[in-house]
Design an enzyme around this catalytic site. Structure first.
Site, short mmCIF file in Angstrom:
data_model
loop_
_atom_site.label_atom_id
_atom_site.label_comp_id
_atom_site.label_asym_id
_atom_site.label_seq_id
_atom_site.Cartn_x
_atom_site.Cartn_y
_atom_site.Cartn_z
N ASN A 88 0.87 -1.17 0.00
CA ASN A 88 0.00 0.00 0.00
C ASN A 88 0.91 1.23 0.00
O ASN A 88 1.48 1.58 1.03
CB ASN A 88 -0.89 -0.02 1.25
N SER A 120 3.10 -2.11 10.45
CA SER A 120 4.55 -2.13 10.70
C SER A 120 5.19 -3.48 10.41
O SER A 120 6.09 -3.91 11.14
CB SER A 120 4.85 -1.65 12.12
C1 PEP Z 1 -0.90 0.28 5.90
O1 PEP Z 1 -0.89 1.43 5.54
O2 PEP Z 1 -1.81 -0.48 5.51
C2 PEP Z 1 0.17 -0.21 6.77
C3 PEP Z 1 0.07 -1.40 7.28
O3 PEP Z 1 1.19 0.66 7.00
P1 PEP Z 1 2.60 0.32 7.72
O4 PEP Z 1 3.10 -0.99 7.14
O5 PEP Z 1 3.50 1.47 7.36
O6 PEP Z 1 2.33 0.21 9.18
#
Ligand code: PEP
Length: 246
Positions: free
Chosen positions: A9, A208
């Site tokens: 994403n 994350s």
């Molecule tokens: C997301 O935006 O769906 C997401 C999981 O972001 P991150 O991996 O940066 O926590």
């Protein structure tokens, strides 16, 4: 046996030169042994389709209008996304639920609009830190998913679900594999009861995920891959995460 799926994403990141480099690296590192897709900002769909078409990598959008067409300035319909070959559309991401006040019902309508055009909605559910600390995690995610199941009725088995605890998104604070697995198991039971297809449906974890924690998360019995934000923008990290799923 469910085949794992890793979806990047990109959120509102990217530039044409940076995207070209990132997509070339992702293509160049195939095969992965799992399904891989990237959900990019709308203006980059054409070049993403050009870079990925002809292979086994998929692409999609980060949202989708609940409407078919009309006076909805700024919105993009599922029909339009289908014209660009989108396989997936993320719906109900917590950033949209929070910043754009999207309700459970609207998320369900978006999922329905996507499916009607042959696009698989990736339905995000997840609790805030406050809700987790109040012991409401299960209630919240089941309520969010139930709205979609109710709306889609017999088509509910066609969605992908992403469990994304809000407190873990972009914070560097990941759910432990045990915490994530516990929620995934709840969601699978709910999907199985509602659709009869829960055992074949994919439930991704997001929040994350990094190259160094992906393998332990993906080893959990009900975690079928990941929805990856920040780490999907760095080729080496995203490729390592995809390999961890393969
Ligand atoms: C997301 O935006 O769906 C997401 C999981 O972001 P991150 O991996 O940066 O926590």
């Amino acid at each position: 046996m469910r085949r794992k799926l890793v979806v990047g994403n990109w959120k509102m990141h990217g530039s044409r030169p940076a995207n070209a480099e990132l997509l070339a690296a992702i293509v160049g590192a195939r095969p992965y042994g799992c399904d891989v897709a990237v959900c990019v900002p709308y203006p980059y769909l054409t070049e993403t389709a050009a870079a990925l078409s002809g292979g086994d990598l998929r692409w999609g959008a980060q949202d989708c209008s609940a409407h078919e067409q009309g006076a909805y300035t700024g919105e993009v319909s599922a029909t339009m996304l289908a014209e660009f070959g989108c396989r997936y559309a993320i719906v109900g991401h917590s950033e949209r639920r929070a910043c754009h006040h999207e309700s459970d019902l609207l998320v369900a309508q978006k999922a329905q609009a996507a499916l009607a055009r042959g696009i698989t909605p990736i339905v995000c559910v997840g609790e805030t830190l406050e809700q987790r600390e109040a012991g409401d995690t299960e209630f919240v995610v089941k309520r969010q998913l139930a709205a979609v199941i109710h709306r889609l009725a017999h088509c509910a088995g066609e969605i992908v679900v992403a469990y994304e605890p809000v407190w873990a998104i972009g914070t560097g604070r990941t759910a432990t594999p045990e915490q994530a697995q516990a929620v995934h198991a709840v969601l699978r039971t709910q999907l199985q009861a509602a659709t009869g297809h829960g055992e074949r449906m994919r439930i991704l974890y997001g929040g994350s995920v990094k190259a160094d924690n992906a393998a332990t998360l993906f080893a959990q019995p009900d975690i079928d891959g990941g929805l990856i934000g920040g780490a999907s923008l760095k080729a080496a990290d995203f490729i390592a995460i995809c390999r961890a799923a393969g």
